[in-house]
Design a protein around this motif. Structure first.
Motif, PDB file in Angstrom:
ATOM      1  N   ARG A 195       0.828  -1.213   0.000  1.00 41.43           N
ATOM      2  CA  ARG A 195       0.000   0.000   0.000  1.00 41.43           C
ATOM      3  C   ARG A 195       0.860   1.260   0.000  1.00 41.43           C
ATOM      4  O   ARG A 195       0.580   2.220  -0.725  1.00 41.43           O
ATOM      5  CB  ARG A 195      -0.941   0.002   1.206  1.00 41.43           C
ATOM      6  CG  ARG A 195      -1.948   1.162   1.165  1.00 41.43           C
ATOM      7  CD  ARG A 195      -2.899   1.162   2.341  1.00 41.43           C
ATOM      8  NE  ARG A 195      -2.217   1.501   3.573  1.00 41.43           N
ATOM      9  CZ  ARG A 195      -2.018   0.657   4.570  1.00 41.43           C
ATOM     10  NH1 ARG A 195      -2.452  -0.594   4.475  1.00 41.43           N
ATOM     11  NH2 ARG A 195      -1.391   1.030   5.666  1.00 41.43           N
ATOM     12  N   ARG A 196       1.936   1.266   0.799  1.00 44.52           N
ATOM     13  CA  ARG A 196       2.821   2.442   0.829  1.00 44.52           C
ATOM     14  C   ARG A 196       3.497   2.645  -0.520  1.00 44.52           C
ATOM     15  O   ARG A 196       3.651   3.780  -0.974  1.00 44.52           O
ATOM     16  CB  ARG A 196       3.867   2.294   1.933  1.00 44.52           C
ATOM     17  CG  ARG A 196       3.352   2.654   3.317  1.00 44.52           C
ATOM     18  CD  ARG A 196       4.491   2.800   4.318  1.00 44.52           C
ATOM     19  NE  ARG A 196       5.210   1.548   4.482  1.00 44.52           N
ATOM     20  CZ  ARG A 196       4.840   0.574   5.314  1.00 44.52           C
ATOM     21  NH1 ARG A 196       3.747   0.716   6.050  1.00 44.52           N
ATOM     22  NH2 ARG A 196       5.545  -0.528   5.418  1.00 44.52           N
ATOM     23  N   ILE A 199       1.020   4.234  -2.815  1.00 46.19           N
ATOM     24  CA  ILE A 199       0.834   5.656  -2.485  1.00 46.19           C
ATOM     25  C   ILE A 199       1.983   6.483  -3.016  1.00 46.19           C
ATOM     26  O   ILE A 199       1.784   7.571  -3.585  1.00 46.19           O
ATOM     27  CB  ILE A 199       0.678   5.827  -0.961  1.00 46.19           C
ATOM     28  CG1 ILE A 199      -0.684   5.288  -0.500  1.00 46.19           C
ATOM     29  CG2 ILE A 199       0.841   7.295  -0.552  1.00 46.19           C
ATOM     30  CD1 ILE A 199      -0.867   5.267   1.002  1.00 46.19           C
ATOM     31  N   ARG A 203       1.785   9.487  -5.684  1.00 44.25           N
ATOM     32  CA  ARG A 203       2.323  10.826  -5.412  1.00 44.25           C
ATOM     33  C   ARG A 203       3.185  11.317  -6.569  1.00 44.25           C
ATOM     34  O   ARG A 203       3.185  12.507  -6.893  1.00 44.25           O
ATOM     35  CB  ARG A 203       3.136  10.816  -4.115  1.00 44.25           C
ATOM     36  CG  ARG A 203       2.276  10.793  -2.854  1.00 44.25           C
ATOM     37  CD  ARG A 203       3.121  10.514  -1.612  1.00 44.25           C
ATOM     38  NE  ARG A 203       4.191  11.476  -1.443  1.00 44.25           N
ATOM     39  CZ  ARG A 203       4.071  12.656  -0.823  1.00 44.25           C
ATOM     40  NH1 ARG A 203       2.900  12.985  -0.292  1.00 44.25           N
ATOM     41  NH2 ARG A 203       5.093  13.474  -0.695  1.00 44.25           N
ATOM     42  N   LEU A 209      -1.441  12.734  -1.439  1.00 52.38           N
ATOM     43  CA  LEU A 209      -1.605  11.737  -0.388  1.00 52.38           C
ATOM     44  C   LEU A 209      -0.421  11.815   0.566  1.00 52.38           C
ATOM     45  O   LEU A 209       0.714  12.033   0.126  1.00 52.38           O
ATOM     46  CB  LEU A 209      -1.680  10.325  -0.995  1.00 52.38           C
ATOM     47  CG  LEU A 209      -2.852  10.047  -1.937  1.00 52.38           C
ATOM     48  CD1 LEU A 209      -2.656   8.709  -2.633  1.00 52.38           C
ATOM     49  CD2 LEU A 209      -4.163  10.064  -1.167  1.00 52.38           C
ATOM     50  N   ASP A 211       2.678  10.697   2.656  1.00 50.72           N
ATOM     51  CA  ASP A 211       3.663   9.626   2.518  1.00 50.72           C
ATOM     52  C   ASP A 211       4.068   9.175   3.916  1.00 50.72           C
ATOM     53  O   ASP A 211       5.041   9.645   4.481  1.00 50.72           O
ATOM     54  CB  ASP A 211       4.872  10.125   1.731  1.00 50.72           C
ATOM     55  CG  ASP A 211       5.890   9.027   1.464  1.00 50.72           C
ATOM     56  OD1 ASP A 211       5.561   7.851   1.716  1.00 50.72           O
ATOM     57  OD2 ASP A 211       7.010   9.355   1.015  1.00 50.72           O
TER      58      ASP A 211
END
Length: 315
Positions: A195-196, A199, A203, A209, A211
């Protein structure tokens, strides 16, 4: 946890460093008389103002980097402009005082928002996660710290009433008791990592979003978990701190679990202090959590310290 009076007459380097140590040990520093307090006329003006009814604004915020105020329900442009001027002056005064008091921090900190809190906290009608009268640790959903510390100075603007905090045991104790149940071991798992990564890719494409590091993800989970934990809310309050009118108190609110039991009309200034500026890095929440998780929770963090500091951290 102790509440410690600041001696503004002491200006030597070692005394100022000792104040950093006190903060990092989970204590609260207090000024009984605030040198950057707005004038009595300005305080009265602020107490007459109302905040926006919008659910997106829990307080009236002033953003020093943008010289912008949000969340106010001003009658007209003149009222809004005066309010912004007062908040800007408070922010400058607080930052100047804090910079002089904590030179070890101020050379590298990131200046965050100031705020005015006009609403009585006791019994305030807010969603659970937004309530200040529940025991919690601070974590910012949209402004990750990557292991940095949330340093906040609060000033009581009420003319006659104290602002009262309930406080609990050390961060180490909270982490030992609740961190795993709050999801510490999940923020570095495969799903969270994927998920990170998604993201960060979004970005790069322009998505706005946050971080968040695994540490930031957990601290936000911990904030929510503690507020919703009935057992902790009932039994976790171990001390009370009372801040009289005109006083300012300073704390790392990501380390000191607290609840605003009562109080109305407060000003506040926040700074984000990098982990590398800590006098006692071994006491920082990120260090405590990394020991429990047995893995890194931030990019850089303790690994960017000197060898001497790493020996003290043992991560």
């Amino acid at each position: 946890m102790s509440v410690i009076q600041i001696d503004v007459k002491k200006q030597d380097v070692e005394y100022k460093r000792s104040l950093c140590r006190q903060l990092e040990q989970g204590n609260i520093l207090v000024l009984s008389e605030t040198p950057f307090l707005p004038s009595s006329e300005e305080c009265e003006f602020l107490r007459e103002q109302r905040q926006s009814a919008s659910a997106s604004h829990k307080n009236i915020a002033y953003k020093p980097n943008l010289n912008k105020m949000t969340g106010a329900n001003a009658e007209n442009e003149q009222t809004a402009a005066r309010m912004e001027t007062i908040l800007a002056a408070y922010s400058r005064g607080a930052l100047a005082f804090l910079s002089d008091l904590f030179p070890d921090y101020s050379s590298t900190w990131r200046v965050d928002y100031a705020s005015f809190r006009p609403v009585e906290e006791q019994g305030r009608d807010l969603p659970l996660r937004h309530r200040n009268d529940l025991m919690h640790l601070d974590a910012f959903p949209t402004r990750p710290t990557n292991g940095g510390r949330i340093l906040r100075a609060f000033t009581n603007l009420h003319p006659t009433r104290d602002r009262v905090w309930a406080i609990t045991n050390s961060f180490e104790d909270l982490a030992d008791r609740y961190a795993v149940a709050a999801g510490l071991n999940n923020v570095t798992g495969p799903f969270a990592t994927t998920r990170r990564q998604a993201i960060r890719f979004a970005r790069l494409l322009g998505a706005k979003l946050p971080d968040r590091s695994p540490y930031d993800e957990f601290m936000l989970k911990f904030h929510h978990y503690l507020k919703s934990n009935a057992e902790f809310q009932q039994n976790g309050r171990t001390e009370t701190a009372v801040f009289p009118p005109g006083a300012t108190w300073i704390s790392f609110t990501d380390q000191v679990a607290h609840a605003v039991v009562s109080g109305q009309y407060a000003l506040e200034q926040t700074c984000i202090v990098p982990f590398a500026a800590m006098v006692h890095p071994e006491l920082a929440p990120v260090t405590v959590l990394q020991k429990l998780a047995r893995r890194k929770l931030v990019d850089g963090g303790a690994s960017s310290l000197s060898a001497e500091a790493q020996e003290r951290v043992h991560v």
